[in-house]
Design a protein around this motif. Structure first.
Motif, PDB file in Angstrom:
ATOM      1  N   ALA A  87       0.824  -1.149   0.056  1.00  0.00           N
ATOM      2  CA  ALA A  87       0.085  -0.038   0.057  1.00  0.00           C
ATOM      3  C   ALA A  87       0.940   1.169   0.041  1.00  0.00           C
ATOM      4  O   ALA A  87       2.109   1.263   0.528  1.00  0.00           O
ATOM      5  CB  ALA A  87      -0.761   0.191   1.004  1.00  0.00           C
ATOM      6  N   GLY A  88       0.489   2.238  -0.543  1.00  0.00           N
ATOM      7  CA  GLY A  88       1.240   3.525  -0.290  1.00  0.00           C
ATOM      8  C   GLY A  88       0.601   4.467  -1.677  1.00  0.00           C
ATOM      9  O   GLY A  88      -0.210   4.229  -2.363  1.00  0.00           O
ATOM     10  N   PRO A  89       1.195   5.798  -1.675  1.00  0.00           N
ATOM     11  CA  PRO A  89       0.948   6.504  -2.602  1.00  0.00           C
ATOM     12  C   PRO A  89       1.156   5.951  -3.983  1.00  0.00           C
ATOM     13  O   PRO A  89       1.960   5.092  -4.350  1.00  0.00           O
ATOM     14  CB  PRO A  89       1.904   7.853  -2.614  1.00  0.00           C
ATOM     15  CG  PRO A  89       2.478   7.707  -1.055  1.00  0.00           C
ATOM     16  CD  PRO A  89       2.290   6.047  -0.508  1.00  0.00           C
ATOM     17  N   ALA A  90       0.202   6.260  -5.059  1.00  0.00           N
ATOM     18  CA  ALA A  90       0.075   5.491  -6.295  1.00  0.00           C
ATOM     19  C   ALA A  90       1.571   5.885  -6.858  1.00  0.00           C
ATOM     20  O   ALA A  90       2.001   4.582  -7.366  1.00  0.00           O
ATOM     21  CB  ALA A  90      -0.890   6.062  -6.939  1.00  0.00           C
ATOM     22  N   ALA A  91       2.185   6.625  -7.020  1.00  0.00           N
ATOM     23  CA  ALA A  91       3.371   7.114  -7.708  1.00  0.00           C
ATOM     24  C   ALA A  91       4.461   6.319  -7.045  1.00  0.00           C
ATOM     25  O   ALA A  91       5.389   5.514  -7.840  1.00  0.00           O
ATOM     26  CB  ALA A  91       3.642   8.627  -7.899  1.00  0.00           C
TER      27      ALA A  91
END
Ligand code: ATP
Length: 247
Positions: A227-231
């Motif tokens: 999981a995480g920021p898309a970029a």
């Protein structure tokens, strides 16, 4: 930091007594975010969305552990229509338009829960047509005779007629040509930027979803694997190798 709109905390979901479809999923959606829920076929994306909108019961499913909160309040006792009134609406996988009704009748069917005035309905309809000009052209056609992309737009437009805060979108790209999918994602981004609608989008097409999402969760056999920021996710070697088809 402000409280997330939606908080899913360590949920487990079962079908019947024994089929464990979601084992341990935690996620959140903040106001104004586009969040992608990625993973292979059967990873638990649909089940997670249905758990959020309290639609599992219709399939002998249930939430066996964990908590889901909407604006801080547990949703366990709220029925699906109450959740719609509070701002969460789901667009089911496979579109599910009423084939014999016209495009416009399908859209109008989405507005009824709020019992709005005629004027309000007319304004909402014009707003949906502004987002989806194609639907305005096709307003009098039977929905069943429109293209797959147009039906997906009808399904999204119908959900928008409820004036949602958060739209749960299940597999919007399914069975559609890439150019149409891109058109739909562009509209989603516009809706998000201009109208502040938040989205949680379940998608098998991770490449595409990561281009449009702010944040993403990758599910694997009912658990959050990454999981995480898309970029950031899109740049990770392991994610590229396993999910973006660029090994
Ligand atoms: P898809 O892209 O196929 O929708 P998904 O990631 O959304 O996949 P789910 O549909 O949530 O995955 O399925 C998770 C698991 O639960 C799978 O093993 C699936 O076979 C099972 N499952 C899904 N729906 C049901 C149901 N109605 N009854 C029994 N098992 C189900």
């Amino acid at each position: 930091m402000t409280q997330p709109l939606l908080q899913v905390d360590a949920i487990e979901a079962l079908y019947g007594q024994a089929i464990l479809a979601v084992r341990d999923v935690s996620l959140e959606v903040r106001q104004g975010a586009v969040v992608a829920l990625l993973g292979a076929n059967g990873a638990g994306k649909t089940t997670t969305l249905k758990a959020i909108s309290n639609l599992l019961g219709a399939e002998r499913g249930s939430l066996s552990r964990g908590t889901i909160r909407w604006k801080g309040e547990p949703t366990a006792r709220l029925g699906p229509s109450e959740l719609v009134r509070r701002g969460i609406v789901q667009v089911l996988e496979g579109r599910h338009v009423f084939p014999q009704l016209t495009v416009e009748e399908n859209l109008l069917a989405g507005g009824f829960l709020r019992r709005p005035s005629r004027r309000q309905i007319a304004a909402d309809l014009e707003q949906v047509y502004a987002w989806f000009p194609r639907l305005k052209q096709r307003r009098g056609s039977k929905a069943g005779l429109t293209s797959g992309g147009e039906q997906q737009m009808v399904a999204i437009g119908r959900a928008l007629m409820t004036r949602p805060t958060l739209v749960l979108l299940d597999e919007p790209s399914m069975g559609l040509a890439p150019i149409i999918v891109q058109e739909i994602f562009e509209i989603i981004r516009t809706l998000n930027r201009e109208d502040g609608v938040s989205f949680l989008i379940a998608e098998q097409n991770a490449n595409l979803a990561l281009r449009y999402a702010d944040h993403a969760y990758i599910l694997e056999t009912g658990r959050v694997a990454a999981a995480g920021p898309a970029a950031e996710l899109a740049a990770r070697e392991d994610v590229k190798e396993f999910y973006l088809g660029a090994g």
